[in-house]
Design an enzyme around this catalytic site. Structure first.
Site, mmCIF file in Angstrom:
data_model
loop_
_atom_site.group_PDB
_atom_site.id
_atom_site.type_symbol
_atom_site.label_atom_id
_atom_site.label_comp_id
_atom_site.label_asym_id
_atom_site.label_seq_id
_atom_site.Cartn_x
_atom_site.Cartn_y
_atom_site.Cartn_z
ATOM 1 N N GLY D 15 -1.948 3.409 5.207
ATOM 2 C CA GLY D 15 -1.635 4.636 5.837
ATOM 3 C C GLY D 15 -1.842 4.525 7.497
ATOM 4 O O GLY D 15 -2.862 4.295 7.809
ATOM 5 N N VAL D 27 -9.466 -4.704 20.318
ATOM 6 C CA VAL D 27 -9.543 -6.090 19.733
ATOM 7 C C VAL D 27 -9.035 -7.165 20.623
ATOM 8 O O VAL D 27 -9.471 -8.033 20.998
ATOM 9 C CB VAL D 27 -9.042 -6.030 18.330
ATOM 10 C CG1 VAL D 27 -8.745 -7.515 17.992
ATOM 11 C CG2 VAL D 27 -9.584 -5.167 17.514
ATOM 12 N N ARG D 76 2.380 -1.515 2.525
ATOM 13 C CA ARG D 76 1.838 -2.036 1.464
ATOM 14 C C ARG D 76 2.207 -3.288 0.884
ATOM 15 O O ARG D 76 3.437 -3.207 0.811
ATOM 16 C CB ARG D 76 1.416 -0.890 0.286
ATOM 17 C CG ARG D 76 0.973 0.571 1.042
ATOM 18 C CD ARG D 76 0.815 1.489 0.023
ATOM 19 N NE ARG D 76 0.556 2.888 0.903
ATOM 20 C CZ ARG D 76 -0.371 3.435 1.249
ATOM 21 N NH1 ARG D 76 -1.247 2.608 0.881
ATOM 22 N NH2 ARG D 76 -0.544 4.306 2.024
ATOM 23 N N ASP D 107 -9.991 1.926 2.688
ATOM 24 C CA ASP D 107 -10.551 1.162 1.443
ATOM 25 C C ASP D 107 -9.782 -0.024 0.577
ATOM 26 O O ASP D 107 -10.098 -1.032 0.407
ATOM 27 C CB ASP D 107 -11.014 2.190 0.153
ATOM 28 C CG ASP D 107 -12.191 2.901 0.449
ATOM 29 O OD1 ASP D 107 -12.925 2.380 1.398
ATOM 30 O OD2 ASP D 107 -12.585 3.570 -0.419
ATOM 31 N N SER D 109 -7.430 -1.453 2.183
ATOM 32 C CA SER D 109 -7.335 -2.878 2.932
ATOM 33 C C SER D 109 -8.439 -3.598 3.069
ATOM 34 O O SER D 109 -8.317 -4.787 3.082
ATOM 35 C CB SER D 109 -6.849 -2.029 4.461
ATOM 36 O OG SER D 109 -5.842 -1.224 4.419
ATOM 37 N N THR D 130 -8.107 5.848 9.011
ATOM 38 C CA THR D 130 -7.644 6.636 8.046
ATOM 39 C C THR D 130 -7.936 8.385 8.639
ATOM 40 O O THR D 130 -8.989 8.530 9.204
ATOM 41 C CB THR D 130 -8.096 6.655 6.788
ATOM 42 O OG1 THR D 130 -7.655 7.685 5.924
ATOM 43 C CG2 THR D 130 -9.616 6.247 6.552
ATOM 44 N N ASP D 132 -8.448 10.573 6.762
ATOM 45 C CA ASP D 132 -9.101 11.302 5.794
ATOM 46 C C ASP D 132 -10.499 11.195 5.961
ATOM 47 O O ASP D 132 -11.325 12.140 5.155
ATOM 48 C CB ASP D 132 -8.844 10.719 4.371
ATOM 49 C CG ASP D 132 -7.485 10.995 3.891
ATOM 50 O OD1 ASP D 132 -6.732 11.984 4.266
ATOM 51 O OD2 ASP D 132 -6.733 10.279 3.095
ATOM 52 N N ASP D 134 -12.652 9.328 4.549
ATOM 53 C CA ASP D 134 -13.386 9.200 3.403
ATOM 54 C C ASP D 134 -13.869 7.692 3.187
ATOM 55 O O ASP D 134 -13.891 7.309 2.199
ATOM 56 C CB ASP D 134 -12.322 9.487 2.466
ATOM 57 C CG ASP D 134 -10.929 8.632 2.469
ATOM 58 O OD1 ASP D 134 -10.900 7.675 3.239
ATOM 59 O OD2 ASP D 134 -10.322 8.671 1.331
ATOM 60 N N MET D 174 -3.804 17.604 4.256
ATOM 61 C CA MET D 174 -4.208 16.345 3.491
ATOM 62 C C MET D 174 -5.570 16.071 2.849
ATOM 63 O O MET D 174 -6.522 16.756 3.365
ATOM 64 C CB MET D 174 -3.904 15.021 4.318
ATOM 65 C CG MET D 174 -2.254 15.072 4.563
ATOM 66 S SD MET D 174 -1.746 13.181 5.004
ATOM 67 C CE MET D 174 0.059 13.392 5.018
ATOM 68 N N ARG D 176 -6.576 13.834 -0.746
ATOM 69 C CA ARG D 176 -6.174 13.782 -2.016
ATOM 70 C C ARG D 176 -7.731 13.753 -2.876
ATOM 71 O O ARG D 176 -7.897 14.424 -3.955
ATOM 72 C CB ARG D 176 -5.407 12.746 -2.581
ATOM 73 C CG ARG D 176 -4.260 13.020 -3.416
ATOM 74 C CD ARG D 176 -3.360 11.683 -3.695
ATOM 75 N NE ARG D 176 -2.421 11.535 -2.612
ATOM 76 C CZ ARG D 176 -1.479 12.377 -2.521
ATOM 77 N NH1 ARG D 176 -0.709 13.073 -3.355
ATOM 78 N NH2 ARG D 176 -0.635 11.986 -1.459
ATOM 79 N N SER D 220 -5.376 39.927 7.881
ATOM 80 C CA SER D 220 -4.517 38.761 7.427
ATOM 81 C C SER D 220 -5.814 37.754 7.444
ATOM 82 O O SER D 220 -6.658 37.740 7.876
ATOM 83 C CB SER D 220 -3.601 38.173 8.581
ATOM 84 O OG SER D 220 -4.455 38.024 9.546
ATOM 85 N N HIS D 258 3.203 15.188 6.538
ATOM 86 C CA HIS D 258 2.890 13.830 7.179
ATOM 87 C C HIS D 258 2.659 13.985 8.691
ATOM 88 O O HIS D 258 1.991 13.040 9.314
ATOM 89 C CB HIS D 258 4.179 13.127 7.097
ATOM 90 C CG HIS D 258 4.299 12.731 5.827
ATOM 91 N ND1 HIS D 258 4.955 13.373 4.654
ATOM 92 C CD2 HIS D 258 3.728 11.513 5.035
ATOM 93 C CE1 HIS D 258 4.993 12.453 3.624
ATOM 94 N NE2 HIS D 258 4.342 11.452 3.851
ATOM 95 N N ARG D 261 -0.642 12.841 10.201
ATOM 96 C CA ARG D 261 -0.945 11.232 10.502
ATOM 97 C C ARG D 261 -0.536 11.048 11.870
ATOM 98 O O ARG D 261 -0.810 9.857 12.524
ATOM 99 C CB ARG D 261 -0.003 10.492 9.322
ATOM 100 C CG ARG D 261 -0.492 10.510 8.072
ATOM 101 C CD ARG D 261 -0.404 9.308 7.075
ATOM 102 N NE ARG D 261 -0.528 9.357 5.800
ATOM 103 C CZ ARG D 261 -1.754 9.517 5.409
ATOM 104 N NH1 ARG D 261 -2.835 9.073 6.154
ATOM 105 N NH2 ARG D 261 -1.989 9.538 4.158
#
Lengths: 328, 328, 328, 328
Positions: D15, D27, D76, D107, D109, D130, D132, D134, D174, D176, D220, D258, D261
């Site tokens: 992603g 790089v 992918r 991960d 990748s 990423t 996330d 994570d 997002m 998961r 609220s 999305h 991202r």
């Protein structure tokens, strides 16, 4: 000779939209400028029935011109649909010395105002506040320009990921009955195809358009879809349909949802709100009633509320052509 | 019967503005839609003289609708002011097979186009691209709406610190000859007072207004000042003057500067650019020349280039009143 | 055993920064969570002297986590520098039943707190709030991350116009004594060269770097300059110097100014403010005093106020190298 | 003695996330700085197999530091899971003279890189990209900070309409397998309750919390829910459950999707990307392989790829407490 207006009540009703606070501010300050008192009515017609009022001097609206939402809050009122509810509301206004009303909202809010006027001969002026731009008598409703910017900003972000992965995205935007947001934001965001409630382009055209897009060398595409599009499928069914018919496509769906109603208003919406608030109050002072203020052909104008409610705000057909050409 | 157009050249000239890329994209894709070739001319008239051209197919303008600046770059050309320069430019266009020109820019760029047309009978169409909104024949120039949003966004930030410290801020915005940005962004940002080139309100009024503001209970204020304001002092001199006369004020100055020209265009500017690009190319196809496309009273219209150059885009006097009322 | 804390006072002092409101909210709600009362003190130490206090329950800080500036306002207090002023302030706190203080601000504000503690043995806890990130004992001050985003957003806009015109821009950012903003925002914005107070790179290096940049094929460049850079010239003198020595460059200057202090805080600053507020109040409850809360090596830590004031927040030398490499 | 690196290949995989372009730029420029060649590999491992390469000099990455997505595109690759695919990829690298690889991704990748290294003894260095957050071995992954800002910006807009209508909103973000976004953005956006994959707080707690919120006078509320929350119901089922049990609540759902991202990277992500890119290339030059570069405790560090893949990036438990206190 018109009755002299001494105290104006202002309320926001229906779905909120960016610019409502700027309009409240404008109403309050225009009153102050003309040495008229002003009260804010909370939660629309419901607060009118419950007597939920607040005196508003010019300093009470400091630093709200740039805030989304509405400081007076909004609500839908079942009670106001009953004669008893409206009678109670009228009594509250009389008690508070209010002798004219500015209603900021959409069609439904204006209908309420019109009935109220008919029953009590109470001066009412409407300001069109809704992101959908679906009100007759004005080229722009409050919040519409801001919503367009929110939508293109979101689709710009989605495009980043779409073009990184060569994907097709279906983006659902607000507009149950009107395609203004979808059409304008779709052009602004460079959409491949735009589906709107006003026109059923047909599923074949969509498939055809996506096939041509691929053939023309586009590696990623965005389709913008109004909630109320006429193609007879919701956005998830549409995804399944397209994937079944064009297996080369991996479709992702994004439903932008309620964030479209929020956010700091654009400059355009703030200026529009300021102009409309001035015109609304000054029209009441001049003894006018039952009009909506709006902007058309670069001028602030009045439209009879009845017409504003019954008329339909047509989409600009020229834009359908522009959209077609832009996706070449 | 008009000569058939087979290849259109497009250039951006003068100060850049958000929406220029969206206009380039629109010109390129409208050409493709009508099976006309299109070439991009780099660095305005200077690139025309140097033959700095590039074929532009519909895919060459992918993903630029949302980009600020201009991918064709812009420059001021001294050479184009000479007959020799223009002759060279004309030869380059002929050699490249270009038979019509779309010029995206302001007054100066249009003047260049008009002279070029007069000398070589070369079809020219103008698209108004400048943040200043100072062009006759259109209610909105490309980039103006975006610049307004940039300015109010900056002033919103300044207001945070102004109201935290109970301070007075003078904010200078662009507009050497036109007060459109100052007037609209000033209203949008809730400015106490707005100084513009079109009207000398006088220093007394400014002092008076600031004194009233303090008396009315405002704890912080913003004054928006156009670069070319008529008050006869620059923003720093003005600060000194006010501090000398109203010692209770601690004035801070902020000059917004060049960032006003950049940024991703607003949806309004993207749609406007798309519409104007279509109209420009299709007008050339119809055999028209020497016009500027613009939008007035909600419609895309043509104005003779000569008129666009000579005419003056007046500020909306109603807005001066609105501004006054809003600062109550 | 520590004295039980029953009522905490919170104030913001010195220059305001985004995240101060989120920190106020955190202090107020952490008090409520622990059944401690909380009062807000307006306009920093000056309000403490004037007894300008307000009870703050958990609902009083609704919807401020995302607001720039400080709802408690800030001011510099001359009176607090006198023993009489501080005595008055202490009396007011006692009268109001306040038995501990949270000071949100920078070095100067902490010094005030330290003196106050020394004189009256009054528990004080500091939260670092300043965009400059120049406080020892924390890797990040409140508002710094937001200011970085504001600066790169502005320079992104300037880059649009710089690259459209092949120009060189000098952008002055805040940082009279510290180069954190210039160094990080300079890397983030892709600056060619970065001038900071911590290091005199010399004018030769600047000229050299700009010449190499041109030679390497870069058509436009941005140089980011901290207010307090050590090169011994202000940004306008620097422009003159470079134009005199490198006539091929047309230099434009932009001074970003006060907008860097405002705006809605970034998520990072909101979370940081929430964490620091919790730690500040809970440390007071534990009987600690004269510390600043901060975040270092991913953990919330305490640093003695004295150390926080005397220590220097060094810039990350690695970033100077990264900056060099990035402008290759 | 390590083999001298002469040409580095760089790819983005999995992603996409904001900051990937800034990392590519870093790089490429670090290679140029050290006089090493660099090639970009399109569409991740798939492009490696197809030999979809492009030489990248320092000017090839101009003006991308601020762009979302990845100019090298991502995909992918099923083929890369086969020995044949990887053999083909290796041959392509050898043919192109590439002797080391920088993999920007998550991960999955890194696992691909590790296998590739094991099979061909090919130097590989990973950069965590990423949203996330994570990934073990770094406190921040590229794109995470930007995604947090996108999420709080969206929820700020939703809050405008929530507080105008006294409504409860469930916002799905997002994540998961990881609650970092939900937890941090939830605190940043002032959420009432936050549901994450790491912890099943139970439905009772949610109902309880909402009831307390109402009782405490909040009009609220926002509940932030990670995609992968452990409560065993999706966001729409959760809405039904809450409405069935707390009929006083009218729940609206918004799935941000999305757009999280995409977008221009925050300054934090740009600087992080610049630092990690430098470290990745210089580590390869030093002869290191099979590491991921990351930032921990304010320092750039290396973690063995194997550990980065197997380890788990734990959420900060302290933040759960902070979140609880903030919703007081």
């Amino acid at each position: 000779m018109p009755k002299t207006i001494k105290k104006v009540g202002v309320l926001t009703s229906g779905g909120d939209s960016p610019g409502m606070n700027a309009a409240i501010r404008s109403v309050v300050r225009t009153c102050a400028y003309h040495n008229i008192e002003c009260i804010g009515i909370y939660r629309g017609y419901q607060g009118m029935i419950e007597g939920d009022f607040k005196e508003m001097g010019p300093r009470s609206v400091n630093n709200i011109v740039n805030k989304g939402g509405t400081i007076l809050k909004s609500a839908r009122s079942v009670d106001f649909r009953t004669p008893e509810g409206r009678k109670k509301a009228h009594e509250n206004l009389l008690k508070a010395g209010v002798d004219a009303l500015v209603v900021i909202g959409g069609d439904g809010s204006f209908t309420g105002g019109l009935i109220f006027n008919a029953e009590f001969d109470f001066p009412v002026m409407g300001i069109p506040g809704t992101i959908d731009n679906d009100i007759y008598g004005t080229s722009f409703t409050l919040g519409y320009d801001t919503a367009l910017n929110t939508v293109v900003d979101c689709i710009d972000k989605i495009r980043d990921t779409a073009s990184s992965h060569n994907r097709l995205f279906f983006v659902e935007v607000m507009g149950r009955d009107a395609g203004h947001i979808a059409l304008n934001a779709g052009i602004g965001a460079g959409a491949e195809e735009i589906l709107i409630p006003e026109e059923d382009l047909g599923l074949d055209r969509l498939l055809d358009s996506l096939q041509k897009s691929k053939a023309s060398g586009k590696s990623s595409s965005i389709v913008v879809i109004a909630e109320g599009d006429k193609i007879g499928k919701n956005v998830f069914e549409l995804k399944d349909y397209v994937e079944a018919n064009l297996p080369e496509y991996d479709v992702r769906v994004s439903v932008l949802g309620h964030m479209q109603r929020g956010g700091s208003p654009s400059c355009f919406d703030r200026v529009l709100a300021s102009r409309l608030g001035v015109k609304a109050v000054e029209s009441l002072i001049e003894g006018k009633s039952n009009y909506m203020v709006g902007v058309k052909e670069d001028k602030v104008i009045l439209t009879p509320l009845e017409q504003a409610i019954k008329g339909k705000s047509e989409i600009d057909r020229e834009l359908l052509r522009v959209s077609d050409i832009m996706s070449t």
